[in-house]
Design a protein around this motif. Structure first.
Motif, mmCIF file in Angstrom:
data_model
loop_
_atom_site.group_PDB
_atom_site.id
_atom_site.type_symbol
_atom_site.label_atom_id
_atom_site.label_comp_id
_atom_site.label_asym_id
_atom_site.label_seq_id
_atom_site.Cartn_x
_atom_site.Cartn_y
_atom_site.Cartn_z
ATOM 1 N N LEU A 438 0.809 -1.225 0.000
ATOM 2 C CA LEU A 438 0.000 0.000 0.000
ATOM 3 C C LEU A 438 0.840 1.272 0.000
ATOM 4 C CD1 LEU A 438 -2.771 -0.982 2.595
ATOM 5 C CD2 LEU A 438 -2.867 -1.141 0.103
ATOM 6 N N GLY A 439 2.087 1.177 0.476
ATOM 7 C CA GLY A 439 2.922 2.370 0.576
ATOM 8 C C GLY A 439 2.870 3.012 1.943
ATOM 9 N N ALA A 440 2.708 2.182 3.010
ATOM 10 C CA ALA A 440 2.660 2.699 4.376
ATOM 11 C C ALA A 440 4.061 3.027 4.874
ATOM 12 C CB ALA A 440 2.004 1.674 5.297
ATOM 13 N N THR A 441 4.123 3.727 6.005
ATOM 14 C CA THR A 441 5.402 4.048 6.641
ATOM 15 C C THR A 441 5.722 2.939 7.640
ATOM 16 O OG1 THR A 441 4.819 6.385 6.489
ATOM 17 C CG2 THR A 441 6.696 5.803 7.895
ATOM 18 N N PRO A 442 6.769 2.131 7.408
ATOM 19 C CA PRO A 442 7.053 0.984 8.279
ATOM 20 C C PRO A 442 7.187 1.360 9.757
ATOM 21 C CG PRO A 442 8.375 0.853 6.290
ATOM 22 C CD PRO A 442 7.696 2.188 6.262
ATOM 23 N N LYS A 443 7.867 2.473 10.036
ATOM 24 C CA LYS A 443 8.079 2.867 11.436
ATOM 25 C C LYS A 443 6.756 3.094 12.156
ATOM 26 C CE LYS A 443 9.791 6.986 12.250
ATOM 27 N NZ LYS A 443 10.797 8.080 12.373
#
Length: 629
Positions: A438-443
């Protein structure tokens, strides 16, 4: 392995910032983590298995955020499911081990465990599971994109994308969701027909053929594909049609440990529970070791990249979609937790125990993360990993003089922490896979996972106390099968009684399978789990096999049909998961909706089960072959 990850573009580009880690997503996620944790605790204690909560959490978050609150950030929905699904994994790890403490207390061997101890075991296990998974993300999620399917993570992304894009995609997903929910309600709620059918083969004593006719199993089989499904099916076939009949043939009227009754009196299900589970546990543990050895170069490379990242921290900005929790923070947190396990009186664990937690925790976090990438979180044999841990831990504690009740409770607590680590690492890897697509921010996802762990760990002790007070662990209502086995294992080792021959048989089988070039882990999982479960998964894999080999259609049309099947089976998994939570709530409230006694269908019910499952598979094939745009 090589892949085409460099060409992969997430749904939300790295340079685009949309609402993600918001007060709304955190609060809804916490509520779902607590709900799924309690529901799965009940289910796991009753039937020995838990449901994957990622997709149900994603569907619920879409309903709340998109429909009710009129917000349209797909990454906000994703964070809700990330936090919410942590509850299921914390519950799975806790219920497979910690009820053993209640069973010993019931026998007067130890005092009742405190709510604080139960909560802390779940908390440190969950946090360590996330910490260990973070440095593995690059190796397993990014570099092996297109190699490891991560069925639930991929399905969850499909569900969220379908809700984002609307139109026919959403229709396919939600039609699958509705059909599976109705199917589950009729079979396991109203009990019009059984969700599992089987028959013991009289002329081939010790064997039994059966299938669990559940939508989620067909869905997982379709998403995993025919190869992984067939490996699991082969493992189940070896256990139920080779090993168990041999035990029945050669055992005769003998009483062989760990059994307490003559082998000739044992039904196939008893043979599996008494003997074959140990063989399967040995195979799973060996498969885990082989998996770790094969992954070692990848792990080393990952840590080298992580250390380089530590040195260059603050010097260069990274893409939003490549940001993890910084390595210095992870290392400090790991050391603090290890010292706390050693020093806090709530943990009956010495320095050796704390070291075991860290070493084995990382090992099984690695194994679990790679394994769910192959076969999915729903089939992650966390209890098998806990069995291996408890065997080795108890041996080490006994060898170093930590015996008696101290050694027994220490072994269970260490096993509980490791069990939660493995469950959370597997869940976290699925969630990070969803976020990667999806393009989320891993942190932000990793922090969300820790929030979910904290929320569910805070209530798991109270849930266990409530259920034990209502029905008592080990009874008919909540037999707690895994925890009962863990208790027996620890007592057996402390008293120098353990079926090593069975465990080593599993080790030998796993080595032979690896030499033959077959993937050990799905094969070993098939040995460890009931054959009926592998058969249900195989049914979905067979449909996928046919859809990938359709003739008289273009390659583009064939691929589009397979993709529609993934959407539909994503809905099947979500629908059964949601209805499973509803049925768990009804059962916990002691509301009986069973109408089987009124209908009195008798033997016809099994025929209805087969017809219903065939119609379900036919609906999947129909979706795949549909030409409607």
């Amino acid at each position: 392995m090589s892949n085409k990850n460099s060409d992969f573009k997430p749904y939300i580009p790295a340079d685009r910032v949309v609402p993600e880690f918001t007060v709304t997503s955190v609060l809804i996620g916490i509520v779902l983590a607590i709900v799924f944790g309690a529901a799965n605790a009940y289910l796991g204690l009753k039937v020995g298995m838990t449901i994957s909560a990622s997709i149900p959490a994603a569907v619920i978050s879409m309903g709340i955020i998109r429909v009710i609150l009129r917000r349209d950030s797909i990454l906000e929905n994703n964070l809700v499911q990330t936090i919410g699904s942590a509850g299921e994994s914390v519950a799975a790890g806790a219920i497979f081990t910690l009820p053993a403490l209640f069973l010993w207390a019931k026998d007067g061997i130890i005092d009742m465990p405190s709510v604080v101890t139960l909560g802390l075991v779940a908390l440190v296990g969950g946090v360590l599971g996330v910490i260990f998974m973070v440095p593995l993300r690059q190796a397993l999620i990014v570099e092996e994109h297109g190699v490891l399917p991560f069925p639930e993570g991929t399905a969850c992304a499909e569900v969220l994308l379908a809700g984002e894009e609307g139109g026919s995609k959403a229709g396919v997903v939600f039609s699958g969701l509705g059909i599976a929910a109705a199917y589950k309600l009729i079979s396991d709620g109203f009990k019009v027909f059984p969700s599992e059918i089987g028959h013991d083969i009289a002329f081939y004593k010790g064997s039994s053929i059966g299938i669990q006719v559940l939508p989620a199993l067909a869905g997982v089989g379709y998403i995993c594909g025919p190869k992984i499904s067939s490996y699991m099916f082969a493992g189940g076939t070896l256990s139920w049609f080779v090993i168990m009949p041999m035990i029945a043939l050669f055992g005769g009227d003998a009483v062989v440990f760990p059994g307490s009754a003559p082998i000739s009196t044992l039904a196939p299900s008893d043979l599996w529970g008494t003997y074959v589970k140990y063989i399967g546990a040995g195979a799973v543990a060996t498969g885990g070791i082989i998996s770790l050895i094969k992954s070692f170069p990848l792990i080393v490379r990952t840590f080298k990249q992580a250390m380089k990242g530590m040195k260059s921290a603050g010097k260069a900005s990274t893409l939003r979609t490549e940001q993890d929790i910084p390595m210095p923070v992870l290392l400090i947190a790991m050391v603090v937790i290890a010292v706390a396990i050693w020093l806090l009186p709530a943990f009956p664990v010495n320095l050796l125990g704390a070291v075991i937690v860290v070493v084995f925790g990382f090992f099984f976090a690695t194994v679990s993360s790679r394994m769910v990438g192959l076969i999915g979180s729903s089939n992650n044999p966390v209890s098998g990993m806990a069995i291996a841990t408890i065997i080795i831990t108890t041996i080490l504690l006994k060898a170093t003089g930590t015996v008696g009740t101290t050694g027994m409770t220490g072994a269970i607590c260490i096993g509980g922490i490791i069990c939660v680590i493995a469950a959370i690492a597997g869940d976290c890897s699925q969630d990070l896979k969803t976020g990667f697509i999806l393009g989320a921010t891993p942190k932000k996802q990793q922090i969300g996972e820790i929030i979910g762990v904290i929320a569910s760990a805070a209530v798991i002790g109270f849930v266990l106390y409530l259920m034990n007070a209502a029905w008592e662990f080990g009874g008919k209502e909540i037999p707690a099968p895994q925890a009962t086995m863990m208790k027996m294992l620890v007592e057996g080792i402390m008293n120098a009684q353990l079926p090593w021959a069975l465990i080593l048989t599993g080790v030998g089988v796993a080595i032979v399978v690896e030499i033959m070039g077959v993937q050990v882990m799905p094969f070993a999982v098939g040995m460890y789990l009931p054959f009926s479960l592998s058969a249900g998964i195989m049914a979905g894999g067979v449909v996928r096999w046919f859809m990938e080999r359709r003739k008289n259609v273009s390659e583009e049309e064939r691929r589009a049909g397979v993709d529609r099947g993934v959407l539909y089976t994503s809905g099947l998994i979500a629908g059964e998961g949601l209805m499973g939570v509803v049925l768990a709530g009804l059962a916990a409230a002691k509301l009986n909706i069973d109408v089987s006694g009124i209908l009195n269908l008798g033997g016809i019910s099994s025929i209805i089960s087969i017809i219903a499952f065939v119609l379900l598979l036919a609906s999947l094939a129909k979706v795949c072959t549909s030409t409607k745009k």
